[in-house]
Design a protein around this motif. Sequence first.
Motif, short mmCIF file in Angstrom:
data_model
loop_
_atom_site.label_atom_id
_atom_site.label_comp_id
_atom_site.label_asym_id
_atom_site.label_seq_id
_atom_site.Cartn_x
_atom_site.Cartn_y
_atom_site.Cartn_z
N GLN A 6 -21.30 -7.93 -8.32
CA GLN A 6 -20.04 -7.53 -7.74
C GLN A 6 -18.83 -8.05 -8.99
N PHE A 7 -17.97 -7.16 -8.93
CA PHE A 7 -16.67 -7.64 -9.74
C PHE A 7 -15.56 -8.02 -8.72
N GLU A 8 -15.09 -9.36 -9.32
CA GLU A 8 -14.17 -9.98 -8.07
C GLU A 8 -12.59 -9.98 -8.71
N ILE A 9 -11.71 -9.92 -8.02
CA ILE A 9 -10.30 -10.24 -8.54
C ILE A 9 -9.96 -11.48 -7.95
N TRP A 10 -9.62 -12.35 -8.88
CA TRP A 10 -8.97 -13.70 -8.55
C TRP A 10 -7.54 -13.92 -8.96
N VAL A 28 -12.80 0.06 -11.08
CA VAL A 28 -12.28 -0.03 -9.93
C VAL A 28 -11.59 -1.31 -9.76
N ALA A 29 -12.42 -2.33 -9.87
CA ALA A 29 -11.64 -3.58 -9.94
C ALA A 29 -10.68 -3.81 -10.87
N GLN A 30 -10.71 -3.28 -12.24
CA GLN A 30 -9.94 -3.29 -13.36
C GLN A 30 -8.57 -2.62 -12.87
N VAL A 31 -8.66 -1.62 -12.43
CA VAL A 31 -7.38 -0.89 -12.00
C VAL A 31 -6.88 -1.47 -10.93
N MET A 32 -7.34 -1.91 -10.02
CA MET A 32 -6.66 -2.72 -8.96
C MET A 32 -6.12 -3.92 -9.49
N ALA A 33 -6.62 -4.51 -10.35
CA ALA A 33 -6.13 -5.98 -10.88
C ALA A 33 -4.90 -5.41 -11.72
#
Length: 68
Positions: A6-10, A28-33
Amino acid sequence: MARFEQFEIWEFKKGRWQLAASFSDFQVAQVMALHRGCRVRVMQVIYEEGKPPQQQVLTDIGATRDEP
């Protein structure tokens, strides 16, 4: 237990890193970050039997200088 990735945003808040969100898709993680207001990292984490033996920072967004 299965192995999964999974890809996590910290987020870096109050002097420490905190998990903010996780996604199964990197894009999706990149855009949300990018829409976060603080320093963030997107990490690829592979879990095996509930433990993360492999982690890699893919993107570091925000302050790049040492913070006090």
